[in-house]
Design an enzyme around this catalytic site. Sequence first.
Site, PDB file in Angstrom:
ATOM      1  N   LYS A  90       2.116   5.551  -1.024  1.00  0.00           N
ATOM      2  CA  LYS A  90       1.729   4.827  -2.246  1.00  0.00           C
ATOM      3  C   LYS A  90       2.959   4.424  -3.056  1.00  0.00           C
ATOM      4  O   LYS A  90       3.877   5.220  -3.225  1.00  0.00           O
ATOM      5  CB  LYS A  90       0.842   5.791  -3.060  1.00  0.00           C
ATOM      6  CG  LYS A  90       0.449   5.305  -4.428  1.00  0.00           C
ATOM      7  CD  LYS A  90      -0.794   4.459  -4.382  1.00  0.00           C
ATOM      8  CE  LYS A  90      -1.111   3.905  -5.765  1.00  0.00           C
ATOM      9  NZ  LYS A  90      -1.597   2.517  -5.695  1.00  0.00           N
ATOM     10  N   GLY A  91       2.974   3.192  -3.545  1.00  0.00           N
ATOM     11  CA  GLY A  91       4.117   2.679  -4.289  1.00  0.00           C
ATOM     12  C   GLY A  91       4.520   3.573  -5.459  1.00  0.00           C
ATOM     13  O   GLY A  91       3.671   4.031  -6.208  1.00  0.00           O
ATOM     14  N   ALA A 108      -7.886  -3.823  -8.413  1.00  0.00           N
ATOM     15  CA  ALA A 108      -6.913  -3.974  -9.503  1.00  0.00           C
ATOM     16  C   ALA A 108      -6.629  -2.552  -9.977  1.00  0.00           C
ATOM     17  O   ALA A 108      -7.044  -2.144 -11.051  1.00  0.00           O
ATOM     18  CB  ALA A 108      -7.469  -4.832 -10.619  1.00  0.00           C
ATOM     19  N   ILE A 109      -5.957  -1.792  -9.128  1.00  0.00           N
ATOM     20  CA  ILE A 109      -5.665  -0.390  -9.421  1.00  0.00           C
ATOM     21  C   ILE A 109      -4.600  -0.295 -10.507  1.00  0.00           C
ATOM     22  O   ILE A 109      -4.601   0.619 -11.319  1.00  0.00           O
ATOM     23  CB  ILE A 109      -5.198   0.357  -8.145  1.00  0.00           C
ATOM     24  CG1 ILE A 109      -6.224   0.235  -7.010  1.00  0.00           C
ATOM     25  CG2 ILE A 109      -4.877   1.824  -8.439  1.00  0.00           C
ATOM     26  CD1 ILE A 109      -7.608   0.767  -7.310  1.00  0.00           C
ATOM     27  N   GLY A 110      -3.707  -1.277 -10.526  1.00  0.00           N
ATOM     28  CA  GLY A 110      -2.667  -1.278 -11.554  1.00  0.00           C
ATOM     29  C   GLY A 110      -1.497  -0.386 -11.193  1.00  0.00           C
ATOM     30  O   GLY A 110      -0.821   0.155 -12.084  1.00  0.00           O
ATOM     31  N   ASN A 122       7.451   3.073  -0.567  1.00  0.00           N
ATOM     32  CA  ASN A 122       7.269   1.777  -1.208  1.00  0.00           C
ATOM     33  C   ASN A 122       7.673   1.917  -2.674  1.00  0.00           C
ATOM     34  O   ASN A 122       7.306   2.890  -3.331  1.00  0.00           O
ATOM     35  CB  ASN A 122       5.788   1.373  -1.069  1.00  0.00           C
ATOM     36  CG  ASN A 122       5.482   0.021  -1.684  1.00  0.00           C
ATOM     37  OD1 ASN A 122       5.474  -0.123  -2.895  1.00  0.00           O
ATOM     38  ND2 ASN A 122       5.214  -0.961  -0.840  1.00  0.00           N
ATOM     39  N   CYS A 142       5.317  -7.475  -8.256  1.00  0.00           N
ATOM     40  CA  CYS A 142       5.191  -7.053  -9.664  1.00  0.00           C
ATOM     41  C   CYS A 142       5.835  -8.070 -10.594  1.00  0.00           C
ATOM     42  O   CYS A 142       6.811  -8.718 -10.227  1.00  0.00           O
ATOM     43  CB  CYS A 142       5.902  -5.722  -9.895  1.00  0.00           C
ATOM     44  SG  CYS A 142       5.669  -4.548  -8.597  1.00  0.00           S
ATOM     45  N   THR A 192      -6.494  -1.510   4.437  1.00  0.00           N
ATOM     46  CA  THR A 192      -7.865  -1.236   4.014  1.00  0.00           C
ATOM     47  C   THR A 192      -8.686  -0.503   5.083  1.00  0.00           C
ATOM     48  O   THR A 192      -9.557   0.307   4.751  1.00  0.00           O
ATOM     49  CB  THR A 192      -8.529  -2.569   3.611  1.00  0.00           C
ATOM     50  OG1 THR A 192      -7.727  -3.140   2.572  1.00  0.00           O
ATOM     51  CG2 THR A 192      -9.937  -2.368   3.085  1.00  0.00           C
TER      52      THR A 192
END
Lengths: 308, 261
Positions: free
Chosen positions: A49-50, A74-76, A103, A134, A270
Amino acid sequence: MAVESPKMNVDIGSLRLSNPVMTASGTFGYGEEFSSLVNLHRLGAIIVKGISLLPRQGNPPQRIAETACGLLNAIGLANVGLERFFSEKLPFFDAIETPLIVNILGDTVEEYQELAARLNDEERIAAIEVNISCPNVKQGGVAFGTDPEMAHKVTHAVCQHFNRPVIVKLSPNVTDISLIARAVEDGGADAVSLINTILAMAIDIESCRPKLANVFGGLSGPAIKPVALRMVWQTAESVSIPVIGIGGISSPEDAIEFLLAGAKAVQVGTANFINPRAAEEIIQGIESYMVKKGFASIEEMIGRARKS
Amino acid sequence: MQAFKELAEIVRKEKVAEDLYRLTVKAPDIAEFSRPGQFVMVRTVEGMDPLLRRPFSVHQVSGGDMLQIFFKVIGKGTKALAGMEPGQQVDILGPFGQSFTMAEDSLHILVGGGIGTAPLLFLAKHLLKKNEVYSLRVLLGARTGNEIARVAEDFTNLGLTVDIITEDGSLGRQGLVTDLMTELQQDKQIMVYGCGPYPMLRAVAGICRENSWACQVSLETMMACGLAACLGCAVMRADMQGYVYVCKDGPVLDMNEVAWL
């Protein structure tokens, strides 16, 4: 003539992978979440995860919506931040030999640069993948990945501070993705990965409101595969660094299409949500296909569809 | 947390009422490790539409290897699932999430709304292992009687006292399940276990706070994975400084952990 055990390994710059299948950032947590369901050692690489310098809470709900053969999110960029990544998430990988790719994301070039420098000190990290989708808060919020000059700049800054392979993850929300790909290649990227999610939306006709609190979100899943494949094809034609294909890959057949289009490796995203073992099954399926078709190595397959 | 992926054979399908189904599947590993309040992720079709698995609370486990889910047909996924027949297989992941914490020396009040009664039967059975029948009370509410009649019977068969209230008055009294809560005797320490739609749970939590009763709620949100990877199931934390994730921190949460926006 059939090949008994085809060579599955590929190199991304100096990064050696036992097979070309990785798990995409944001769809595989920090690895540990999947450990009871997946044999992590079979994967080509794990991309976590980023991570940003500081923790991010993420967007208010509703954060996700299902669309036809797709997922809107749109997890943000919610994440634990660099410090907690080091103290809480990284130790898990002590027992995992699979290459770990981190990431990274930031608001400014300086942030990306600092992340790269800090991650460079952790030998366990095999490579970094730079999320350039971003917004650059110092440039009026324009996404780094939509402007060749900014994309070049952030890539260059990261490469200066990280001495192992740097992969730059490209946004599809541009007019000509190959232009951005060339800019990051010039900036020193060792590889590009694409595509990130496609900007999209959905509306709830009962409440008459957008389904996502953020209004817009990123579309992923099988619905975007043909778009991703086209962009991988175009990019592979434009750069000489390895291209890593991402976008709706859910089956061995999907992954093979990307390799034939010119990708040197692929990421499964996904599909991990629906079938946590998707990546493992894709690896097996690619191998079976190679045996059946007589391909002795992944290298033989890369870009095969481009040759007349 | 130990989770499993099982291709589970459907052994029984029960149409409880219009659009309400109970499916019993053979899933030995998931059944063995499931605790009341935990959930499973079910793939409703083999194809890609609907794409995502659907989360369901474990309704009951039986015989050591059988697991039951209880659901209402509301969209494509549940419609597909309702169309499946015994003998077919479903792909199930789980068990996931935090289970209910069994309180000690309390009067246990199980409050369910509509299809939200799903995890409470499993909970009642666990509570009865350590508690007397008279220390449990079951309060069930629904829009209309046939949504809860069958499950109410199951509670009654356990020897439990069940109070029923429906919005249309078709079964039990007319009103909301929270009306039943205001009549509870307060001579003992109370633990409320709530499951149902969000507005109901918010009202339940409100009454529990006023009366200083302890309360656990089982929340339902959309989620893509159930594995704390997608981070889609965020709910604002009580301190408003961040989110809890229903799949990992929940689905069962103490009412004081949630902001109740």
